[in-house]
Design a protein around this motif. Structure first.
Motif, short mmCIF file in Angstrom:
data_model
loop_
_atom_site.label_atom_id
_atom_site.label_comp_id
_atom_site.label_asym_id
_atom_site.label_seq_id
_atom_site.Cartn_x
_atom_site.Cartn_y
_atom_site.Cartn_z
N ARG A 488 0.84 -1.20 0.00
CA ARG A 488 0.00 0.00 0.00
C ARG A 488 0.87 1.26 0.00
O ARG A 488 0.60 2.23 -0.69
N PHE A 489 1.97 1.18 0.78
CA PHE A 489 2.85 2.35 0.90
C PHE A 489 3.54 2.66 -0.44
O PHE A 489 3.49 3.79 -0.92
N VAL A 490 4.17 1.66 -1.07
CA VAL A 490 4.84 1.95 -2.35
C VAL A 490 3.80 2.33 -3.40
O VAL A 490 4.07 3.15 -4.27
N GLY A 491 2.62 1.74 -3.29
CA GLY A 491 1.55 2.11 -4.21
C GLY A 491 1.20 3.58 -4.07
O GLY A 491 1.02 4.30 -5.06
N ALA A 492 1.12 4.05 -2.83
CA ALA A 492 0.80 5.46 -2.59
C ALA A 492 1.92 6.35 -3.12
O ALA A 492 1.67 7.42 -3.67
N VAL A 493 3.16 5.89 -2.98
CA VAL A 493 4.29 6.65 -3.54
C VAL A 493 4.14 6.72 -5.06
O VAL A 493 4.35 7.76 -5.67
N ALA A 494 3.71 5.60 -5.64
CA ALA A 494 3.58 5.54 -7.10
C ALA A 494 2.58 6.55 -7.63
O ALA A 494 2.77 7.12 -8.69
N VAL A 495 1.50 6.77 -6.90
CA VAL A 495 0.45 7.65 -7.42
C VAL A 495 0.48 9.03 -6.77
O VAL A 495 -0.52 9.73 -6.72
N GLY A 496 1.63 9.41 -6.25
CA GLY A 496 1.79 10.77 -5.77
C GLY A 496 1.26 11.01 -4.37
O GLY A 496 1.00 12.15 -4.00
N GLY A 497 1.05 9.95 -3.59
CA GLY A 497 0.69 10.14 -2.19
C GLY A 497 -0.73 9.79 -1.83
O GLY A 497 -1.09 9.77 -0.65
N ARG A 498 -1.57 9.51 -2.82
CA ARG A 498 -2.94 9.13 -2.50
C ARG A 498 -2.96 7.70 -2.00
O ARG A 498 -2.44 6.80 -2.64
N VAL A 499 -3.57 7.48 -0.81
CA VAL A 499 -3.62 6.13 -0.25
C VAL A 499 -4.98 5.53 -0.57
O VAL A 499 -6.02 6.15 -0.31
N MET A 500 -4.98 4.35 -1.17
CA MET A 500 -6.24 3.67 -1.46
C MET A 500 -6.39 2.49 -0.51
O MET A 500 -5.42 1.83 -0.16
N ARG A 501 -7.62 2.24 -0.12
CA ARG A 501 -7.85 1.10 0.78
C ARG A 501 -7.82 -0.19 -0.04
O ARG A 501 -8.62 -0.36 -0.97
N PRO A 502 -6.91 -1.10 0.29
CA PRO A 502 -6.86 -2.36 -0.47
C PRO A 502 -8.14 -3.15 -0.23
O PRO A 502 -8.70 -3.16 0.87
N HIS A 503 -8.60 -3.81 -1.27
CA HIS A 503 -9.79 -4.64 -1.11
C HIS A 503 -9.78 -5.75 -2.13
O HIS A 503 -9.11 -5.67 -3.16
N GLY A 521 -17.44 1.07 -8.29
CA GLY A 521 -18.04 2.39 -8.31
C GLY A 521 -17.93 3.10 -6.97
O GLY A 521 -18.36 4.22 -6.82
N GLU A 522 -17.35 2.40 -5.97
CA GLU A 522 -17.26 3.01 -4.65
C GLU A 522 -15.95 3.77 -4.50
O GLU A 522 -15.02 3.56 -5.26
N SER A 523 -15.92 4.64 -3.54
CA SER A 523 -14.70 5.41 -3.30
C SER A 523 -13.81 4.65 -2.33
O SER A 523 -14.23 4.31 -1.23
N TRP A 524 -12.59 4.40 -2.73
CA TRP A 524 -11.68 3.64 -1.86
C TRP A 524 -10.56 4.50 -1.33
O TRP A 524 -9.60 4.01 -0.76
N GLU A 525 -10.66 5.81 -1.58
CA GLU A 525 -9.60 6.69 -1.10
C GLU A 525 -9.59 6.68 0.42
O GLU A 525 -10.63 6.74 1.06
N ASP A 526 -8.41 6.57 0.98
CA ASP A 526 -8.29 6.39 2.43
C ASP A 526 -7.18 7.30 2.93
O ASP A 526 -6.16 6.85 3.41
N GLY A 527 -7.35 8.61 2.74
CA GLY A 527 -6.35 9.55 3.20
C GLY A 527 -5.18 9.65 2.25
O GLY A 527 -5.24 9.19 1.12
N ALA A 528 -4.13 10.29 2.72
CA ALA A 528 -2.95 10.48 1.87
C ALA A 528 -1.72 10.38 2.74
O ALA A 528 -1.77 10.61 3.95
N LEU A 529 -0.59 10.00 2.14
CA LEU A 529 0.68 10.11 2.84
C LEU A 529 0.86 11.57 3.16
O LEU A 529 0.44 12.44 2.41
N ALA A 530 1.52 11.87 4.26
CA ALA A 530 1.61 13.28 4.65
C ALA A 530 2.76 13.99 3.96
O ALA A 530 3.24 15.00 4.44
N PHE A 531 3.21 13.45 2.82
CA PHE A 531 4.37 14.03 2.16
C PHE A 531 3.96 14.80 0.91
O PHE A 531 3.00 14.43 0.25
N SER A 532 4.73 15.81 0.58
CA SER A 532 4.35 16.64 -0.57
C SER A 532 4.64 15.89 -1.86
O SER A 532 5.59 15.11 -1.93
N PRO A 533 3.84 16.13 -2.89
CA PRO A 533 4.01 15.43 -4.17
C PRO A 533 5.42 15.62 -4.74
O PRO A 533 5.97 14.71 -5.34
#
Lengths: 643, 408
Positions: A488-503, A521-533
């Motif tokens: 999940r962490f490297v995935g968030a790094v890959a997309v610029g910091g957006r954290v998605m909830r794995p499912h 169709g649901e929203s899986w966004e689950d916050g963001a890494l606290a680091f700047s893009p």
């Protein structure tokens, strides 16, 4: 209070109330007369001689399919034997029950004495019929047929049992079933469970129990004095069973299989990857010793998990048949085959954690990408001891990008000192990477990046060594992450910091294909890494060099000229050899897959874990296996046929 | 401490004796339903005895608690009980898909039980007030509001049987307050809306009927609007509350509204209960010799279906006695309400009588298949601490009222 509340009014209102109460009780008494005095004989007869039994029509459990419709779990017809020791035939002649038990025990291969005991007890307590055996063989069926005369009270009922056509395929994610316990039966009474029901015990089977199970129906049958069913009970119409819903997963069976094979090819410590697969691994449903390891591959844009493997594996089909002692021994082997390491085991991430340390350092302003720290000569003296770099000869003076490419420990020791334990802990909390991901699996555990308070609580104020920050910075010591959290962490790094909830579940649909829930169709966004893009971009660029630069540690993860970014790790393990760790994402300009691999006690991340990830990436990106793997016969038909 | 002499002079055995006999019958029946070692509730008799013991203590407390104090604290008690009902939705433990319980260590407590008593006391105070006149709409609507709030809160748990107890007990008090017939119709009007829940056209027709009727009674548009608002909120929230539930919960409620819909669940239970009671015939099968309870056909035999144990083991004689004792108790409560000189005590007695009538009547009707099954225990007999304590408190208050009935 109204004024006219005198004795006369009181009397009349009291009369109203008394009449109502009187009528109620009169009606009750009348009903009692009807039930006990008028209909009494009939009910007495029902309660003594005849019995009304609900015959449960079991609902078909929903299937589990992969994202392309390949069947991972379904049901197959089978027969079970039900025996009623309370049958009328045994009432007159108790010895008859004993004889029947002997015959039955012989057919079923059970201990006659034990069976007799069980039957006698059930008869004394007038229990519901016993479900004695499931999944009867043809031989057993024919023998029962032959001796029908000797076996009153025995009934062979068709039922459908759970089947996992892929054997061990995705076994941990799917989970398994188990017979309902008596305690659950009494607490879940209103949820319509019955004795002998199989319920989800682990994995998706457990998580989505309510979705999968459907609703049992019932027929009410009146049983006559000889124990034969006479008719459907007229006063109660039956009810059809409602089949459960199918789960369509985000898992890709082909990718899953690839990942499993890739992990099965892990060599013993010190040998090159891949090992030639031993004979047992050539068979599709084989189980053999394998190296404890885990892999998670997910889509960082959506959080959909495409492959999720834990090793060693187990065969969930075993649970359906009823476990033998040998089965039990295998399932509870010392290397914990049932443990879903990908979500329930946390490991020190080793140098993979340097990605996090870099981001925390950049964000806190303690490191500047172009600046070097003191030169690496193979170790760093701090406190009263030397902290070694993994490369004895040292790396010289490096800037951030090169430090990540070479995974220079000395550089990150200094970042750790600059950050301090407190700030590392703070960034750990703010980025949320140790939080439970909230994946739809019951087994998930959280990870740990210790905070200052944690250290105080653990070792007392100031009770921890000055070296703690150094160890944390390179992912050793108390840092613990699950493979899923790393992905999940490297995935968030890959997309610029957006954290998605794995499912794991994409869709829930009825048997007829009607969509009941659409997770895409649901929203899986689950916050963001606290680091700047911007900082994330800097680190991601360095991660790309880890794989694509010839001097990098992750070159074995390359697939053709695809731009892949990753980070290797070799986590020291106080109990044995180092764990090999690798995390990556592909591709840099179009991130579609993030992969995390951990192989326990297998050596270097770059030489052992990276090639595992490489196979998964290759199949994902190009659709074909590397030549060596294809030659080894890895490519097989996966799972059952879907529709 | 000396016990005041009135307690000896005015002690009302007509009240206490039936209750004690029922309590004893309950202990015996609970033991019978749970005594077998293979019963999943084996050993519950000790907990039941503990509840009975505590119940006697609670009885004593309410026996000596000055009624004036109850009256003074009525509002606080009422508001506090509502607060607990809200709290239980957040902090309560979930069981069978409903949040009804608080759990503190091994103890469990159901605030909706307390709320029944709180409503009796609060309504008694309100209706006994000198300026309260139910012929005036404002007082009428205030009363309905007081009843509706706990009802809806409990309905949301969801617990239909208990929710109905609030309007049930209030009805007796309203009749006692001399609610005008039209007002009684208004008071019962929410039932019409609930019945029309799935048929919006029927509901619209019923609304038109109310409007016409109210206009002819020359009610102000403001009050008609308020009335419509209450009904609209009920009409639109009730089905929403129901559909948000899990399928099995929905099913239980459908069963409640339409008993034929679910034969395997409630219907089957009722049939087994009917067989148990019917097979008792005149003298019953004998104590501890019931067969239906051994078959564990009835999962709630020690609670909601306790009457079936009585009917099966003691036959018509025993079951009829139980019905008779309840009739005595309820009629005595109403009689005390009639003779009690203090308005507050008089209303409280009516409320308690209504409470017992509602529970006993509905529970026995349900076990004998006269009414759809909803979770509803039988006073003094059923296993279950919170309810038993509530009923013992109510009994204590009733005896208290009886003792002081000639005082103003």
């Amino acid at each position: 209070m109204p004024r006219d509340f005198g004795p006369v009014v009181r009397a009349s209102r009291f009369r109203d109330l008394a009449i109502v109460a009187g009528l109620v009780f009169l009606a009750l008494a009348g009903r009692l007369v009807w039930l006990q005095l008028v209909q009494g004989n009939r009910f007495r007869a029902i309660s003594e001689d005849n019995r009304i039994r609900p015959e449960i029509l079991r609902a078909q459990r929903g299937r589990i399919l992969d994202r392309n419709g390949i069947v991972l779990a379904d049901n197959s017809p089978s027969y079970r034997l039900v025996f009623d020791p309370g049958d009328r035939a045994f009432r007159r002649d108790a010895a008859f029950l004993d004889r029947t038990c002997v015959v039955l025990a012989e057919i079923l291969g059970k201990d006659p004495e034990e069976l007799r005991h069980q039957a006698q007890r059930a008869r004394r307590r007038q229990e519901a019929p016993l479900s004695l055996a499931r999944n009867l063989s043809f031989e057993q069926l024919s023998r029962i047929e032959e001796r029908e005369e000797l076996l009153p009270g025995v009934e062979v009922q068709p039922e459908s049992i759970r089947r996992y056509p892929g054997g061990t395929l995705a076994c941990h994610a799917l989970g398994h079933l188990g017979e309902i316990s008596e305690e659950e039966l009494s607490t879940w009474a209103t949820r319509g469970y019955n004795m002998g029901d199989l319920v989800g015990r682990a994995g998706l089977e457990r998580q989505y129990e309510d979705v999968l199970r459907g609703q049992d129906g019932a027929d009410f049958v009146e049983v006559d004095a000889l124990g034969r069913r006479t008719n459907i009970f007229p006063e109660l119409p039956g009810r059809e069973a409602v089949p459960g819903n199918d789960l369509v997963l985000s898992l890709d069976a082909v990718l899953q299989k690839t990942a499993e094979r890739a992990l099965d090819a892990l060599p013993p410590f010190g040998q090159p990857y891949p090992r030639t697969l031993p004979a047992w691994a050539q068979r599709p449903d084989s189980l053999g010793p394998s190296i404890p390891a885990a892999l998670v591959a997910l889509d960082p844009r959506t959080g959909e998990v495409l492959a999720m493997v834990s090793r060693p594996a187990f065969d969930p089909n075993l649970f359906v048949r009823g476990l033998t002692k040998e089965d039990w021994r295998v399932l509870n082997a010392p290397d914990h085959p049932q443990l879903h390491r990908a979500v329930a085991s946390s490991y020190p991430p080793g140098s993979v954690f340097k990605v996090f340390t870099s981001l925390a350092g950049l964000e806190s302003g303690v490191l500047i990408p172009t600046r070097t720290f003191s030169s690496c000569g193979g170790g760093y003296f701090y406190g009263n001891r030397t902290f070694r770099c993994w490369r004895k000869g040292g790396h010289g003076a490096l800037a951030l990008s090169d430090a990540l490419v070479h995974s220079c420990d000395v550089y990150f020791y200094q970042v750790g000192i600059a950050l301090g334990v407190e700030r590392i802990g703070e960034w750990g909390e703010r980025s949320g990477i140790t939080r439970r991901t909230g994946i739809d699996l019951p087994e998930e555990r959280a990870g740990l990046i210790p905070t200052l308070e944690w250290y105080h609580a653990r070792y007392g104020k100031g009770g921890f060594g000055a070296g703690a920050a150094l160890n944390l910075a390179i992912g050793q010591g108390e840092v613990l992450l699950t493979p899923l959290q790393i992905a999940r962490f490297v995935g968030a790094v890959a997309v610029g910091g957006r954290v998605m909830r794995p499912h794991l579940v994409r869709r829930v649909q009825s048997v007829s294909g009607e969509v009941r829930r659409d997770a895409t169709g649901e929203s899986w966004e689950d916050g963001a890494l606290a680091f700047s893009p911007e900082n994330i971009r800097i680190v991601a660029a360095a991660m790309e060099r880890v794989v694509m630069d010839n001097a990098g540690t992750g070159t074995r993860a390359r697939v053709g000229s695809f731009r892949i970014a990753g980070k290797t790790g070799t986590a020291q393990n106080p109990h044995g050899n180092d764990h090999a760790v690798f995390a990556c994402f592909a591709t840099v300009d179009d991130p579609r897959l993030a992969v995390a691999v951990i192989a326990e006690e297998s050596g270097h991340g770059g030489s052992v874990a990276a090639p595992v990830a490489q196979r998964v990436l290759q199949v994902f990106l190009t659709g074909s296996l590397p030549d060596d793997a294809a030659a080894a016969g890895d490519w097989e038909a996966v799972g059952g046929e879907g529709d | 401490m000396r016990i005041p002499r009135v307690y000896r002079q005015q002690w009302d055995w007509w009240l206490v004796l039936p209750a004690l006999v029922l309590l004893l019958a309950g202990v015996l029946a609970v033991y019978s339903a749970t005594h077998l070692p293979e019963s999943p509730r084996h050993g519950y008799i000790w907990r039941h005895l503990l509840s009975v013991g505590l119940g006697l203590g609670v009885f004593a407390i309410f026996l000596f608690l000055p009624l004036r104090l109850c009256e003074d604290w009525a509002w606080i008690g009422y508001v506090a009980s509502l607060a607990l009902l809200v709290l239980v939705m957040i902090l309560g433990v979930e069981e069978y898909g409903a949040r009804r319980w608080f759990r503190v260590g091994p103890l469990r407590f159901q605030p909706s039980e307390l709320a029944k008593l709180a409503l009796v006391v609060a309504l008694a105070r309100f209706l006994a007030g000198k300026r309260t006149d139910l012929a005036r709409p404002r007082a009428l609507f205030a009363t309905l509001g007081m009843i509706l709030v706990p009802t809806l809160l409990v309905l949301k748990q969801p617990d239909l049987g208990t929710a109905g107890a609030f309007p049930g007990l209030a009805l007796a008090m309203l009749v006692w307050a001399g609610i005008p017939r039209p007002a009684l119709v208004v008071a019962l009007s929410p039932l019409v809306t609930l019945a029309c829940m799935h048929y919006w056209w029927a509901w619209i027709i019923s609304l038109l009927f109310w409007v016409v009727w109210f206009r002819r009674a020359q009610l102000s548009w403001f009050l008609i609007g308020a009335f419509m608002a209450v009904h609209a909120s009920l009409f639109f929230t009730a089905p929403r509350l129901l559909t948000r539930l899990e399928p099995y919960q929905q099913q239980r409620i459908t069963t409640f509204l339409n008993p034929g819909a679910d034969p395997s669940g409630a219907g089957y239970q009722v049939l087994q209960s009917k067989i148990a009671i019917g097979s008792g015939m005149v003298v019953g099968k004998g104590y501890l010799r019931g067969t239906q309870n051994v078959l564990s056909f009835l999962p709630q035999q020690h609670t909601d279906f306790i009457f079936s144990v009585v009917g099966e083991e003691w036959g018509f004689l025993g079951a009829f006695l139980v019905i008779g004792l309840f009739a005595m108790l309820v009629l005595r409560a109403f009689y005390l309400g009639r003779t009690c000189r203090s308005p507050f005590g008089s209303f409280a007695a009516m409320g308690i009588g209504g409470l017992i009538l509602y529970h006993a009547g509905l529970n026995m009707a349900m076990t004998m298949g006269l009414f759809p099954v909803t979770g509803l225990p039988l006073p003094f007999l059923s296993y279950g601490g919170s309810f038993l304590l509530t009923m013992m408190a109510a009994l204590g208050m009733l005896q208290n009222i009886a003792v002081h009935r000639y005082e103003y």
